[in-house]
Design an enzyme around this catalytic site. Sequence first.
Site, mmCIF file in Angstrom:
data_model
loop_
_atom_site.group_PDB
_atom_site.id
_atom_site.type_symbol
_atom_site.label_atom_id
_atom_site.label_comp_id
_atom_site.label_asym_id
_atom_site.label_seq_id
_atom_site.Cartn_x
_atom_site.Cartn_y
_atom_site.Cartn_z
ATOM 1 N N SER A 140 1.352 15.941 33.402
ATOM 2 C CA SER A 140 1.972 17.166 32.866
ATOM 3 C C SER A 140 2.873 17.726 33.319
ATOM 4 O O SER A 140 2.858 17.954 34.885
ATOM 5 C CB SER A 140 0.977 17.595 32.397
ATOM 6 O OG SER A 140 0.611 18.748 31.776
ATOM 7 N N TYR A 153 -6.611 22.121 36.385
ATOM 8 C CA TYR A 153 -6.013 20.662 35.508
ATOM 9 C C TYR A 153 -4.547 20.299 36.359
ATOM 10 O O TYR A 153 -4.063 19.099 36.235
ATOM 11 C CB TYR A 153 -5.914 20.786 33.935
ATOM 12 C CG TYR A 153 -4.907 20.089 32.867
ATOM 13 C CD1 TYR A 153 -5.235 18.774 32.830
ATOM 14 C CD2 TYR A 153 -3.823 20.392 32.591
ATOM 15 C CE1 TYR A 153 -4.374 18.147 32.022
ATOM 16 C CE2 TYR A 153 -3.208 19.450 32.022
ATOM 17 C CZ TYR A 153 -3.553 18.120 31.758
ATOM 18 O OH TYR A 153 -2.685 17.437 31.178
HETATM 19 P P1 NAP Z 1 -6.316 13.609 23.289
HETATM 20 O O1 NAP Z 1 -6.782 13.177 21.311
HETATM 21 O O2 NAP Z 1 -7.805 14.308 23.491
HETATM 22 O O3 NAP Z 1 -7.021 12.170 23.875
HETATM 23 C C1 NAP Z 1 -7.591 11.668 25.482
HETATM 24 C C2 NAP Z 1 -8.167 10.321 25.270
HETATM 25 O O4 NAP Z 1 -8.917 10.246 26.527
HETATM 26 C C3 NAP Z 1 -9.062 9.684 23.972
HETATM 27 O O5 NAP Z 1 -8.764 8.573 24.006
HETATM 28 C C4 NAP Z 1 -10.317 9.889 24.427
HETATM 29 O O6 NAP Z 1 -10.975 8.576 23.852
HETATM 30 C C5 NAP Z 1 -10.374 9.564 26.266
HETATM 31 N N1 NAP Z 1 -11.076 10.139 26.778
HETATM 32 C C6 NAP Z 1 -11.561 11.175 27.258
HETATM 33 N N2 NAP Z 1 -12.202 11.606 28.409
HETATM 34 C C7 NAP Z 1 -12.960 9.956 28.852
HETATM 35 C C8 NAP Z 1 -13.326 9.124 29.388
HETATM 36 N N3 NAP Z 1 -14.564 9.983 30.633
HETATM 37 N N4 NAP Z 1 -13.324 8.450 29.599
HETATM 38 C C9 NAP Z 1 -12.709 7.535 28.886
HETATM 39 N N5 NAP Z 1 -11.887 8.179 28.230
HETATM 40 C C10 NAP Z 1 -11.740 9.295 27.671
HETATM 41 O O7 NAP Z 1 -5.976 13.876 24.383
HETATM 42 P P2 NAP Z 1 -4.128 13.235 24.583
HETATM 43 O O8 NAP Z 1 -3.130 14.607 24.636
HETATM 44 O O9 NAP Z 1 -4.006 12.564 24.166
HETATM 45 O O10 NAP Z 1 -4.038 13.047 26.040
HETATM 46 C C11 NAP Z 1 -4.074 11.596 27.521
HETATM 47 C C12 NAP Z 1 -3.521 12.548 28.265
HETATM 48 O O11 NAP Z 1 -2.149 13.119 28.362
HETATM 49 C C13 NAP Z 1 -3.926 13.354 29.405
HETATM 50 O O12 NAP Z 1 -3.871 12.245 30.491
HETATM 51 C C14 NAP Z 1 -4.027 14.759 28.845
HETATM 52 O O13 NAP Z 1 -4.009 15.282 30.784
HETATM 53 C C15 NAP Z 1 -2.096 14.558 29.591
HETATM 54 N N6 NAP Z 1 -1.551 15.108 28.241
HETATM 55 C C16 NAP Z 1 -1.309 15.886 26.948
HETATM 56 C C17 NAP Z 1 -0.846 17.360 27.127
HETATM 57 C C18 NAP Z 1 -0.908 17.616 25.273
HETATM 58 O O14 NAP Z 1 -0.734 18.159 25.255
HETATM 59 N N7 NAP Z 1 -1.503 16.613 24.780
HETATM 60 C C19 NAP Z 1 -0.051 17.637 28.072
HETATM 61 C C20 NAP Z 1 0.475 16.959 28.549
HETATM 62 C C21 NAP Z 1 -0.146 15.992 29.093
HETATM 63 P P3 NAP Z 1 -12.661 9.190 24.274
HETATM 64 O O15 NAP Z 1 -12.711 10.472 23.639
HETATM 65 O O16 NAP Z 1 -12.695 7.934 22.719
HETATM 66 O O17 NAP Z 1 -13.049 8.366 25.056
#
Ligand code: NAP
Length: 262
Positions: A140, A153
Amino acid sequence: MTTRPAVLITGASSGIGATYAERFARRGHDLVLVARDKARLETLAAHLREENGVAIDILQADLTQSDDLIAVEARLRDDFRIGILINNAGAAQSGSFIEQSIDDVTRLVALNTTALVRLASAIAPRLAQAGEGVIVNIGSVVGLAPEFGMSVYGATKAFVLFLSQGLSLELTPKGVYVQAVLPAATRTEIWERAGIDVNAMPEVMEVGELVDAALVGFDRREPVTIPPLHDATRWEALEAARQALLSDIRQAHAAERYRTPS
Ligand code: NAP
């Protein structure tokens, strides 16, 4: 069956991971989808199988739980069809450091760093042995910015960037491509899960645009891909400044400004 490597994607039940799943299925890759929510994974898998005719396995796992993590590691170690790991599962956390409970902080670190490095460690020796393969780690831009007020984070994401850069140096000569992807605010469930209203943010990237841009970097074999960074020379300047700093580290003596009169 396809000749393309299968792709294991963590956090594939929503957001960035689900979008990667959709894009790789469209490219004809078989998939292994990992997350806690089995029903959502099954719905996604059924849709992607029908649309793309690829084989999709589901691995229900809470990556903060040791037994589940061990099962995913075993799959990465033993399933020779898997040639690409998308280390995407992650969470964010609202509040300041003194407001966050140590249990929540521990879970966040376990998911964003420990699980990520353990999964990379499970597949890397096999890929290096094969002389090919890919590890993509989702970091990120917060990992570059202590100023954003998301200290833990951001620290986990700084870990992801450093690890990716180190692994890239170690594994590229062995034929393994390692990519760090650094999104900025992207419209996914991560915000709601952390109790933050994404609609209150001034600028947010749509998730399809983010993943498509990350895949442009992937196809170019970029070590670090920052889709929201518009002037790429800023990253190059940061890297050059870091190299310059390293060239001025002299190990034998403390710098003049730290010497005490003897
Ligand atoms: P999201 O829609 O909340 O997706 C997170 C995913 O991780 C979900 O599939 C969730 O599935 C899974 N997850 C959460 N806790 C888990 C656990 N304990 N064990 C296994 N799986 C788990 O968020 P996203 O934005 O797509 O995030 C994906 C990545 O992108 C993350 O690493 C995040 O830090 C990074 N990121 C996001 C942003 C943003 O603004 N969205 C910005 C920078 C970086 P379940 O709940 O089904 O387990």
